[in-house]
Design a protein around this motif. Structure first.
Motif, PDB file in Angstrom:
ATOM      1  N   ALA A 227      -8.471   2.850  -5.114  1.00 43.16           N
ATOM      2  CA  ALA A 227      -7.101   3.137  -5.998  1.00 43.16           C
ATOM      3  C   ALA A 227      -7.225   2.398  -7.163  1.00 43.16           C
ATOM      4  O   ALA A 227      -6.631   2.986  -8.194  1.00 43.16           O
ATOM      5  CB  ALA A 227      -5.908   2.536  -4.833  1.00 43.16           C
TER       6      ALA A 227
ATOM      7  N   ALA B 102      -4.468   7.581  -2.181  1.00 46.10           N
ATOM      8  CA  ALA B 102      -3.150   7.498  -1.748  1.00 46.10           C
ATOM      9  C   ALA B 102      -3.042   7.939  -0.183  1.00 46.10           C
ATOM     10  O   ALA B 102      -2.775   7.206   0.713  1.00 46.10           O
ATOM     11  CB  ALA B 102      -2.180   8.277  -2.073  1.00 46.10           C
TER      12      ALA B 102
ATOM     13  N   SER C 265       0.818   3.868  -3.135  1.00 46.41           N
ATOM     14  CA  SER C 265       0.426   5.296  -2.903  1.00 46.41           C
ATOM     15  C   SER C 265       1.173   6.295  -3.605  1.00 46.41           C
ATOM     16  O   SER C 265       0.906   7.164  -4.153  1.00 46.41           O
ATOM     17  CB  SER C 265       0.575   5.457  -1.366  1.00 46.41           C
ATOM     18  OG  SER C 265      -0.407   4.773  -0.591  1.00 46.41           O
TER      19      SER C 265
ATOM     20  N   PHE D 182      -4.477  14.391  -0.690  1.00 39.15           N
ATOM     21  CA  PHE D 182      -3.791  13.517   0.122  1.00 39.15           C
ATOM     22  C   PHE D 182      -4.502  13.659   1.461  1.00 39.15           C
ATOM     23  O   PHE D 182      -4.853  12.771   2.154  1.00 39.15           O
ATOM     24  CB  PHE D 182      -2.431  13.593   0.099  1.00 39.15           C
ATOM     25  CG  PHE D 182      -1.832  12.479   0.881  1.00 39.15           C
ATOM     26  CD1 PHE D 182      -1.274  11.658   0.452  1.00 39.15           C
ATOM     27  CD2 PHE D 182      -1.243  12.975   2.299  1.00 39.15           C
ATOM     28  CE1 PHE D 182      -0.483  10.435   1.328  1.00 39.15           C
ATOM     29  CE2 PHE D 182      -0.625  12.215   3.207  1.00 39.15           C
ATOM     30  CZ  PHE D 182      -0.244  10.864   2.598  1.00 39.15           C
TER      31      PHE D 182
ATOM     32  N   MET E 259      -5.118   5.341   1.835  1.00 37.58           N
ATOM     33  CA  MET E 259      -4.268   4.050   2.173  1.00 37.58           C
ATOM     34  C   MET E 259      -3.373   4.233   3.232  1.00 37.58           C
ATOM     35  O   MET E 259      -2.899   3.346   3.830  1.00 37.58           O
ATOM     36  CB  MET E 259      -3.574   3.620   0.900  1.00 37.58           C
ATOM     37  CG  MET E 259      -4.521   2.952  -0.490  1.00 37.58           C
ATOM     38  SD  MET E 259      -4.179   1.669  -1.401  1.00 37.58           S
ATOM     39  CE  MET E 259      -2.903   2.496  -2.285  1.00 37.58           C
ATOM     40  N   ILE E 260      -2.343   5.350   3.145  1.00 34.04           N
ATOM     41  CA  ILE E 260      -1.414   5.724   3.894  1.00 34.04           C
ATOM     42  C   ILE E 260      -2.100   5.687   5.466  1.00 34.04           C
ATOM     43  O   ILE E 260      -1.480   5.414   6.331  1.00 34.04           O
ATOM     44  CB  ILE E 260      -0.661   6.986   3.784  1.00 34.04           C
ATOM     45  CG1 ILE E 260       0.144   6.665   2.498  1.00 34.04           C
ATOM     46  CG2 ILE E 260       0.065   7.424   4.906  1.00 34.04           C
ATOM     47  CD1 ILE E 260       1.028   5.794   2.650  1.00 34.04           C
TER      48      ILE E 260
ATOM     49  N   MET F 174       0.998  -1.352   0.083  1.00 30.74           N
ATOM     50  CA  MET F 174      -0.049  -0.113   0.021  1.00 30.74           C
ATOM     51  C   MET F 174       0.920   1.239  -0.035  1.00 30.74           C
ATOM     52  O   MET F 174       0.461   2.095  -0.696  1.00 30.74           O
ATOM     53  CB  MET F 174      -0.918  -0.155   1.318  1.00 30.74           C
ATOM     54  CG  MET F 174      -2.030  -1.250   1.113  1.00 30.74           C
ATOM     55  SD  MET F 174      -2.957  -1.204   2.454  1.00 30.74           S
ATOM     56  CE  MET F 174      -4.106   0.163   2.424  1.00 30.74           C
TER      57      MET F 174
END
Length: 273
Positions: A138, A228, A58, A86, A231-232, A54
């Motif tokens: 994503a 992204a 990203s 983001f 996911m982070i 991930m």
């Protein structure tokens, strides 16, 4: 095979890609029929691997293309566009964490979200389901972006690499859901059903993401960065802390898993993209 995919509409490409990621989740969940428990070291490795995939996706598949698209759109501050997207992705997951009832898989089964009387097993499934949203998004955004790319073939290959990477990490993730549910007292069949169900949200999020960015190209850089950021958020808030729980003397398995996942995703993205 690639020629066939190129003939599909972006949302159909996204549906195909996320159907694969869902299938990998289901295959991983099916491991509950063969194993009743996961050793802590193996679980740490699985969680670390998912984190690495991930993190790499990203940047290589989402943030870097988002900056390029913002520049192509004539933005004077492409970094600001990407930063806004983001941050919005992380904020979205934070608000979802605080509102949607769910329970973490840790030893203390910490519960988050609004108060509810739902069963603990349902709340555990909700936890993974919630965090599967950015993965599906994503994949969908990547395929949606290919529709307006200068080189559609290369863009579709890059989107396929995202689907492959997410799918590969979904296999151990499916097992990391179903097997703990088995330990909670569910039958193997119910644990599998709940485990695979956690991945159903990915095709939904993927199709929505593809439709949005293919019809409103102006939001594409924001959407890529949004996925992204989401996911982070999942990696930092959920996966890595869970891999580091308890007084395990083998936490380095999570580190090695993260590095392995990052390398595999990076190779897929660079080789195919």
């Amino acid at each position: 095979m690639l020629d066939w995919i190129l003939l599909l509409q972006p949302w159909q490409q996204a549906l195909t890609g996320t159907a694969f990621t869902y299938l990998m989740t289901a295959l991983g969940a099916a491991l509950v029929f063969f194993f009743k428990e996961i050793k802590k070291d193996v679980l740490n490795l699985m969680l670390g691997f998912a984190s690495g995939v991930m993190i790499a996706a990203s940047f290589w598949s989402l943030l870097d293309p988002a900056i390029a698209r913002a520049e192509e759109n004539g933005s004077q501050f492409p970094w600001l566009v990407v930063a806004i997207g983001f941050g919005a992705g992380g904020l979205f997951l934070y608000l979802a964490d605080k509102t949607i009832p769910h329970m973490h898989f840790g030893p203390d089964h910490e519960q988050e979200g609004l108060p509810t009387h739902l069963k603990r097993t349902i709340l555990l499934v909700f936890s993974i389901t919630l965090h599967n949203i950015p993965e599906g998004l994503a994949v969908g955004v990547a395929f949606g972006a290919a529709a307006s790319a200068d080189n559609p073939t290369a863009a579709v290959l890059a989107a396929i690499s995202v689907a492959l990477g997410i799918g590969i990490q979904n296999f151990p993730e499916g097992a990391a859901v179903s097997i703990p549910l088995r330990q909670e007292g569910l039958s193997r069949t119910k644990a599998f059903v709940y485990g695979q169900a956690s991945g159903i949200v990915e095709p939904i999020a993927g199709v929505i993401g593809a439709i949005l960015v293919s019809r409103m190209t102006a939001i594409l850089p924001y959407a890529l960065a949004f996925a992204a950021g989401a996911m982070i958020y999942v990696v930092v808030e959920e996966l890595i802390p869970e891999a580091q729980q308890e007084s395990s003397s083998h936490r380095h398995f999570a580190v090695f898993g993260t590095m392995l996942g990052f390398m595999i995703m990076m190779i897929l993205d660079v080789a195919l993209g």
